[in-house]
Write a protein that holds these residues in place. Structure first.
Motif, PDB file in Angstrom:
ATOM      1  N   TYR A 113       0.838  -1.204   0.000  1.00 12.74           N
ATOM      2  CA  TYR A 113       0.000   0.000   0.000  1.00 12.74           C
ATOM      3  C   TYR A 113       0.868   1.247   0.000  1.00 12.74           C
ATOM      4  CZ  TYR A 113      -3.242   3.500   1.835  1.00 12.74           C
ATOM      5  OH  TYR A 113      -3.981   4.630   2.026  1.00 12.74           O
ATOM      6  N   TYR A 114       1.857   1.261   0.906  1.00  9.93           N
ATOM      7  CA  TYR A 114       2.704   2.448   1.017  1.00  9.93           C
ATOM      8  C   TYR A 114       3.612   2.586  -0.197  1.00  9.93           C
ATOM      9  CZ  TYR A 114       0.831   2.236   5.646  1.00  9.93           C
ATOM     10  OH  TYR A 114      -0.056   2.202   6.684  1.00  9.93           O
ATOM     11  N   ALA A 115       4.095   1.439  -0.712  1.00  7.24           N
ATOM     12  CA  ALA A 115       4.930   1.503  -1.912  1.00  7.24           C
ATOM     13  C   ALA A 115       4.133   2.084  -3.078  1.00  7.24           C
ATOM     14  CB  ALA A 115       5.446   0.109  -2.255  1.00  7.24           C
ATOM     15  N   LEU A 116       2.870   1.627  -3.219  1.00  4.82           N
ATOM     16  CA  LEU A 116       2.055   2.136  -4.325  1.00  4.82           C
ATOM     17  C   LEU A 116       1.769   3.624  -4.164  1.00  4.82           C
ATOM     18  CD1 LEU A 116      -0.392  -0.838  -4.764  1.00  4.82           C
ATOM     19  CD2 LEU A 116       1.114   0.067  -6.500  1.00  4.82           C
ATOM     20  N   LEU A 117       1.561   4.065  -2.908  1.00  9.05           N
ATOM     21  CA  LEU A 117       1.348   5.501  -2.694  1.00  9.05           C
ATOM     22  C   LEU A 117       2.548   6.290  -3.207  1.00  9.05           C
ATOM     23  CD1 LEU A 117      -0.169   6.030   0.877  1.00  9.05           C
ATOM     24  CD2 LEU A 117      -1.268   6.367  -1.297  1.00  9.05           C
ATOM     25  N   LEU A 118       3.746   5.792  -2.889  1.00 11.44           N
ATOM     26  CA  LEU A 118       4.948   6.519  -3.319  1.00 11.44           C
ATOM     27  C   LEU A 118       5.083   6.481  -4.837  1.00 11.44           C
ATOM     28  CD1 LEU A 118       7.749   5.798  -0.707  1.00 11.44           C
ATOM     29  CD2 LEU A 118       5.955   7.496  -0.716  1.00 11.44           C
ATOM     30  N   PHE A 119       4.810   5.322  -5.452  1.00 11.76           N
ATOM     31  CA  PHE A 119       4.897   5.253  -6.915  1.00 11.76           C
ATOM     32  C   PHE A 119       3.900   6.211  -7.560  1.00 11.76           C
ATOM     33  CE2 PHE A 119       6.728   0.797  -6.490  1.00 11.76           C
ATOM     34  CZ  PHE A 119       7.988   1.200  -6.869  1.00 11.76           C
ATOM     35  N   THR A 151       2.854   8.922  -6.297  1.00 12.07           N
ATOM     36  CA  THR A 151       3.371  10.282  -6.122  1.00 12.07           C
ATOM     37  C   THR A 151       4.422  10.602  -7.176  1.00 12.07           C
ATOM     38  OG1 THR A 151       3.049   9.888  -3.785  1.00 12.07           O
ATOM     39  CG2 THR A 151       4.231  11.864  -4.389  1.00 12.07           C
ATOM     40  N   VAL A 152       5.272   9.609  -7.491  1.00 14.64           N
ATOM     41  CA  VAL A 152       6.269   9.836  -8.546  1.00 14.64           C
ATOM     42  C   VAL A 152       5.557  10.142  -9.863  1.00 14.64           C
ATOM     43  CG1 VAL A 152       8.130   8.800  -9.861  1.00 14.64           C
ATOM     44  CG2 VAL A 152       7.972   8.376  -7.443  1.00 14.64           C
ATOM     45  N   GLY A 153       4.492   9.394 -10.151  1.00 14.37           N
ATOM     46  CA  GLY A 153       3.734   9.649 -11.377  1.00 14.37           C
ATOM     47  C   GLY A 153       3.191  11.067 -11.401  1.00 14.37           C
ATOM     48  N   VAL A 157       1.580   6.067 -14.739  1.00 13.00           N
ATOM     49  CA  VAL A 157       2.251   5.582 -13.525  1.00 13.00           C
ATOM     50  C   VAL A 157       1.366   5.866 -12.320  1.00 13.00           C
ATOM     51  CG1 VAL A 157       4.202   5.993 -11.990  1.00 13.00           C
ATOM     52  CG2 VAL A 157       4.589   5.766 -14.423  1.00 13.00           C
ATOM     53  N   MET A 158       0.812   7.093 -12.319  1.00 11.27           N
ATOM     54  CA  MET A 158      -0.079   7.452 -11.220  1.00 11.27           C
ATOM     55  C   MET A 158      -1.346   6.603 -11.250  1.00 11.27           C
ATOM     56  SD  MET A 158      -1.998  11.069 -10.753  1.00 11.27           S
ATOM     57  CE  MET A 158      -3.098  10.820 -12.134  1.00 11.27           C
ATOM     58  N   SER A 159      -1.981   6.531 -12.439  1.00  9.69           N
ATOM     59  CA  SER A 159      -3.291   5.890 -12.512  1.00  9.69           C
ATOM     60  C   SER A 159      -3.214   4.411 -12.175  1.00  9.69           C
ATOM     61  CB  SER A 159      -3.881   6.042 -13.900  1.00  9.69           C
ATOM     62  OG  SER A 159      -3.954   7.377 -14.242  1.00  9.69           O
ATOM     63  N   MET A 202      -7.110   9.946  -3.787  1.00 13.21           N
ATOM     64  CA  MET A 202      -7.584  10.217  -5.147  1.00 13.21           C
ATOM     65  C   MET A 202      -8.117  11.632  -5.245  1.00 13.21           C
ATOM     66  SD  MET A 202      -9.564   7.055  -6.786  1.00 13.21           S
ATOM     67  CE  MET A 202     -10.604   6.637  -5.440  1.00 13.21           C
ATOM     68  N   ALA A 203      -8.910  12.018  -4.231  1.00 12.45           N
ATOM     69  CA  ALA A 203      -9.569  13.318  -4.308  1.00 12.45           C
ATOM     70  C   ALA A 203      -8.545  14.437  -4.353  1.00 12.45           C
ATOM     71  CB  ALA A 203     -10.507  13.503  -3.119  1.00 12.45           C
ATOM     72  N   VAL A 204      -7.453  14.315  -3.597  1.00  9.03           N
ATOM     73  CA  VAL A 204      -6.507  15.426  -3.576  1.00  9.03           C
ATOM     74  C   VAL A 204      -5.358  15.216  -4.570  1.00  9.03           C
ATOM     75  CG1 VAL A 204      -7.086  16.049  -1.230  1.00  9.03           C
ATOM     76  CG2 VAL A 204      -5.184  14.528  -1.632  1.00  9.03           C
ATOM     77  N   GLY A 205      -4.725  14.038  -4.524  1.00 10.62           N
ATOM     78  CA  GLY A 205      -3.516  13.848  -5.328  1.00 10.62           C
ATOM     79  C   GLY A 205      -3.789  13.805  -6.813  1.00 10.62           C
ATOM     80  N   VAL A 206      -4.697  12.912  -7.213  1.00 11.24           N
ATOM     81  CA  VAL A 206      -4.938  12.719  -8.643  1.00 11.24           C
ATOM     82  C   VAL A 206      -5.462  14.000  -9.267  1.00 11.24           C
ATOM     83  CG1 VAL A 206      -6.295  11.427 -10.305  1.00 11.24           C
ATOM     84  CG2 VAL A 206      -5.315  10.263  -8.342  1.00 11.24           C
ATOM     85  N   LYS A 207      -6.368  14.659  -8.559  1.00 11.80           N
ATOM     86  CA  LYS A 207      -6.942  15.888  -9.114  1.00 11.80           C
ATOM     87  C   LYS A 207      -5.874  16.971  -9.259  1.00 11.80           C
ATOM     88  CE  LYS A 207     -11.104  16.929  -7.525  1.00 11.80           C
ATOM     89  NZ  LYS A 207     -12.102  16.711  -8.558  1.00 11.80           N
TER      90      LYS A 207
END
Lengths: 484, 101
Positions: free
Chosen positions: A109-115, A117-119, A138-140, A245-250
């Motif tokens: 979970y934490y690794a995916l969050l960081l990946f 973020t890199v995206g 990468v993000m999606s 999703m609501a904050v980062g992706v947007k």
């Protein structure tokens, strides 16, 4: 045959490298540590984010391109790096206890969050459309997996699959737009080169490309009519992922949206501002009106996030310096207030999200006054009531629209804000003026979530009362857009 | 014989349109994923056509990235379909209705 490798400076992508290495380290540490011992992952994630934050600060003030002109190193991208780092760090904090309750406190979970973020950073800094596309994916892809984290939960499955299918569908439109742009520009996809290459002869092709790009980005920022996935995915995904999703992706999507449209299409501004004008009005209105009818707090926040995408589109339509500044300020403010609100949702939801109806908030003011006060603050901020950051952000956005001559857009925006006050204040009214339907029982105030609430609440008030510092920071960053 | 770029484009647009129609009307999620693949390949074709026409390599590079990303996306998609099939024993999107569309 000689191969020329262009010179590059690894320091200019320092934050990406740091986060990727930490993400891999988290996965390795998990694989090598004894089973059941998962305390290291969140700490490593926070450490990685801290290091990336310091690297970002040390890059501040640079202005240029690197890696064969593929990457921008400028204050605009660095500002967004900080917003992403902040958003991800707060997401890590609100996730800990929530995932433990579900027995899903997994290292990946934490690794995916960081990946992811890199995206996002790739998207904010991409100087070539390939970079922006890669960042987006990468993000999606990381977020698709995160949305389906609760593998045994049919709702989480369904949310993830809907997000993936519609996300891939929208990416295909975005890509087709890039292909058309490639043709219209005569074989280049560098954002810096595009304005000079988009000659009048290929205007229909360029307009088609712009329309397709609007579809692709519009999907990611959840603008009407590409918003259909938002409520379902926000409701079904784990709450901490919804917050992310609501904050980062947007934020990432808006950063790329603004960069591409302000840099590459300044000459076609009358054409795309008209389209975005319509989208902004539709997005604000639909988001706010449908939010009134929601009784699930996550669904309500989903529609509220659609409405906020509408306000942010107003900043894009304005397409002047103040518009870009307000976009950056509002995205930071939105990150703080939305993460705070989701933090409260996680605390009140407890026991595997069993209290997600808005009526579960009745009587919260009497039983847990501090928690209710925090929620009230975030609701006021989202509604845009002074002295919170939400008010200042909206003030900047609407004054940018007025300055650019879009008086009606500003008026519609303000009217929409008034509508939004209804459903935000309803939560406050429920918390303070209605007796609890049943005893709410104890709430487990996990230290990390409490800290997040304190931080976001302080941030929302602080940057709302003293916006000057951020305003100057953002104004300094948007100088990179010559067309504004 | 040189194939003019408009032929590539016409084929690409046709493939893309077929993909869009497929996503919209088919109900089996596996077929929907295949239709999305078709859309991505239509994009690849357009890139190759333009890259050949303008003698610029960016387009060909882009195709490799698109293929890689498409593979990653399908891997995640199929994994999700397996997960959902275990829970619900269906692959028809009409039946994914716990959350309102």
């Amino acid at each position: 045959m000689t191969l020329n490798i262009p010179s590059f400076n690894l320091a200019s992508i320092g934050p990406w490298i740091t986060l990727s290495i930490f993400a891999i380290a988290i996965l390795l540490a998990d694989a090598l540590s004894p089973k059941g011992n998962r305390t290291a992952a969140p700490l490593l994630a926070l450490a990685g984010l801290a290091v990336a934050g310091f690297q970002t600060i040390s890059l501040w003030g640079k202005n240029g391109l690197d890696f064969a002109r593929m990457v921008y190193v400028d204050n605009f991208s660095l500002f967004f790096y900080m917003v992403f780092i902040l958003g991800t760090a707060l997401t890590v904090l609100i996730s800990l206890q929530y995932l433990k309750d579900y027995g899903k406190n997994l290292a990946e979970y934490y690794a995916l969050l960081l990946f992811a973020t890199v995206g996002m950073m790739l998207m904010a800094a991409g100087a070539h459309l390939i970079m922006i596309f890669l960042g987006l994916e990468v993000m999606s892809i990381a977020v698709y997996v995160l949305a389906g984290l609760f593998r045994e939960d049919a709702r989480s499955n369904e949310a993830a699959l809907k997000y993936l299918v519609l996300g891939a569908f929208a990416s295909a439109f975005l890509l087709f737009g890039m292909a058309m742009l490639y043709g219209a520009a005569g074989g280049t996809l560098f954002l810096n080169d595009l304005p000079g290459r988009l000659t009048a002869g290929f205007k229909p092709l360029t307009l088609l490309a712009i329309a397709l790009l609007v579809v692709g980005f519009g999907f990611k920022v959840a603008s009407v009519p590409f918003h259909m996935w938002t409520p379902d995915v926000y409701e079904g995904a784990p709450t901490s992922v919804t917050a992310f999703m609501a904050v980062g992706v947007k934020t990432a999507a808006f950063a790329a949206f603004a960069r591409v449209f302000f840099l590459a299409f300044p000459t076609l501004m009358p054409d795309w501002t008209m389209v975005l004008w319509v989208l902004a009005v539709a997005t604000m209105t639909l988001g706010n009106v449908v939010a009134i009818a929601q009784t699930n707090i996550k669904r309500m926040l989903a529609y509220s996030s659609i409405a906020h995408a509408g306000y942010l589109l107003v900043a894009l339509v304005a397409a002047n310096q103040l518009g870009a500044v307000s976009l950056m300020y509002y995205l930071l403010a939105y990150t703080l207030m939305n993460l705070g609100a989701f933090g409260v949702v996680i605390l009140v939801g407890r026991k595997k999200d069993s209290y997600l109806s808005i009526y579960d908030y009745a009587g919260l003011g009497a039983q847990h006054p501090a928690l209710a006060a925090a929620m009230a603050l975030f609701m006021f901020a989202l509604a845009g009531i002074p002295p919170t950051a939400g008010f200042v952000g909206k003030f900047y956005i609407f004054s940018a629209a007025v300055k650019a001559g879009y008086i009606w857009l500003a008026i519609i925006g303000v009217m929409n804000s008034v509508v939004s006050v209804y459903y935000y204040l309803r939560i406050t009214v429920l918390m303070y003026m209605k007796p609890a339907e049943a005893d709410l029982g104890p709430i487990n105030f996990a230290p990390a979530v409490t800290a997040t609430l304190l931080l976001t609440a302080a941030g929302v008030v602080l940057i709302g009362v003293f916006p000057g510092f951020l305003y100057n920071l953002a104004l300094n960053s948007v100088k990179i857009f010559p067309g504004l | 014989m040189v194939v003019p770029v408009s032929y590539y484009l016409a084929l690409s647009v046709a493939l893309f349109a077929l993909g869009v129609i497929g996503v919209l009307i088919r109900r089996n999620v596996l077929v929907i994923l295949m239709c999305i693949e078709m859309m991505l390949n239509a994009v690849n074709l357009a890139f190759i056509g333009f890259a050949d026409y303008f003698k610029a390599v960016d387009g060909q590079m882009f195709v490799f990235f698109v293929m890689t990303v498409a593979a990653a996306e399908v891997a995640v998609g199929l994994a999700l379909i397996v997960a959902i099939f275990r829970n619900r024993a269906t692959v028809y999107v009409d039946e994914f209705n716990i959350l309102k569309w």
